[in-house]
Design a protein around this motif. Sequence first.
Motif, PDB file in Angstrom:
ATOM      1  N   GLU A 262       0.861  -1.188   0.000  1.00 32.10           N
ATOM      2  CA  GLU A 262       0.000   0.000   0.000  1.00 32.10           C
ATOM      3  C   GLU A 262       0.892   1.231   0.000  1.00 32.10           C
ATOM      4  N   TRP A 263       0.334   2.319  -0.524  1.00 26.75           N
ATOM      5  CA  TRP A 263       1.107   3.548  -0.683  1.00 26.75           C
ATOM      6  C   TRP A 263       0.667   4.576   0.352  1.00 26.75           C
ATOM      7  N   ILE A 264       1.627   5.173   1.023  1.00 26.42           N
ATOM      8  CA  ILE A 264       1.366   6.317   1.902  1.00 26.42           C
ATOM      9  C   ILE A 264       2.420   7.375   1.588  1.00 26.42           C
ATOM     10  N   ASP A 265       1.964   8.612   1.473  1.00 29.27           N
ATOM     11  CA  ASP A 265       2.813   9.676   0.931  1.00 29.27           C
ATOM     12  C   ASP A 265       3.150  10.711   2.004  1.00 29.27           C
ATOM     13  N   PRO A 266       4.400  10.783   2.442  1.00 28.60           N
ATOM     14  CA  PRO A 266       4.764  11.803   3.437  1.00 28.60           C
ATOM     15  C   PRO A 266       4.883  13.200   2.858  1.00 28.60           C
ATOM     16  N   LEU A 267       4.825  13.320   1.529  1.00 28.38           N
ATOM     17  CA  LEU A 267       5.024  14.617   0.881  1.00 28.38           C
ATOM     18  C   LEU A 267       3.744  15.191   0.289  1.00 28.38           C
TER      19      LEU A 267
END
Length: 299
Positions: A262-267
Amino acid sequence: SRAQQRIARARPAAAAALALLALTAGCSGAREADPRPTIVVSVPPQAWLVERLVGDAAEIVVMIPPGASPATFEPELGQLRALSRASLYVKVGHPHFPFEATSIDRLLAVHPELRVIDLSLGEGSADHDPHLWLSPARVAAMIEPLAEALKTAVPDAADELPARSDALRRDVAATDAALRSVLASARGKSFLSVHAAWGHLAADYGLIQIAVEQDNKAPDPHRLAELIDRARALGIAVVFAQPQFDPASAELIAAELGARVEWIDPLARDWADNLVRVAKQLAAATRETAAQPDRAVDR
C-alpha cells in the motif's frame, strides 16, 4: 543526405533553445502581471502551511514537485528563477534531509540576501528522521515562527496573520485529535514501511515503525532477512511504500511475506487530510496483523 542528417541532429538543440527562450519570455511576462511576493518552500506540506497563513497574497513555489524524490531531485530552471526573486525560503532544516543538504544549501549561499526560516526549530542533531512535518505537535510549534517570518515577507497579509494563525492552530489540533481517535486501536502495534518516514508520527501515537531502509540506504542481505523474519513473526499483512520511490523492494518483501503493498505519501500537499488517510491505513493494517502481541507504550 549528409545535410539532412546534420539538420536532423540540430533539431533537438534548436528546439531546446527555443523552449528555453519561450520559458524566459513567459516567466518575465508572468512576473510583470503578478506583483505578489514569492515564498519558496522545500516540500509540499510546507506550501499548505504557508497558504493557510497568507492565502493568495503570495506566490508559493515548491522546490520538490509531486512525485519527485528528495534523495535525487535537483531544482529545475523555473524553481531557480523563483529562488532568485523570493522574499523568503522555508527550509525543513533537518541535517538529514538530503535535498537541502545536497542542493538547497549551496543555492542559498549564492543568495545571501534571501531570508530563510528553518522549521526544524533546532531539532534533529540526535534524530535521523527529517520528516518533522508528519507530527502535528511539531507543526503546531512551527506556526508562530512561520507567521512571524511571513509578516515581513508578505506585508499585505500581515493584518490577517493573527486570525489565520489561530485558525490554523485549531485545524492542527483537530487533526491531532482525529489521529488519536483513529490510531487508538493501533497503540503498541507494529507496521512495516520501506522508507523510514513515519517515525515521528509513530512515536506521537504509540505505534512501532519497522523501517527497511535507514538513512536512505537499503539494508544488507543479512539485515533484510532479519527484517523479513521479524515481520513474518508479527503477522505483517501490509508493506507500506512511498510513491516517490521504485516499488521493487516493497513488492519483493511483500511477496516474501505473502502481504500486499500500500502507498502512503509523506510529501502530500493536503497535510491534514493526508495524515488522516494515512492513519486510517495504518489502523486497518494493524487490525489485519492478528498475530501481533499488544505492547505497552508509555506516551
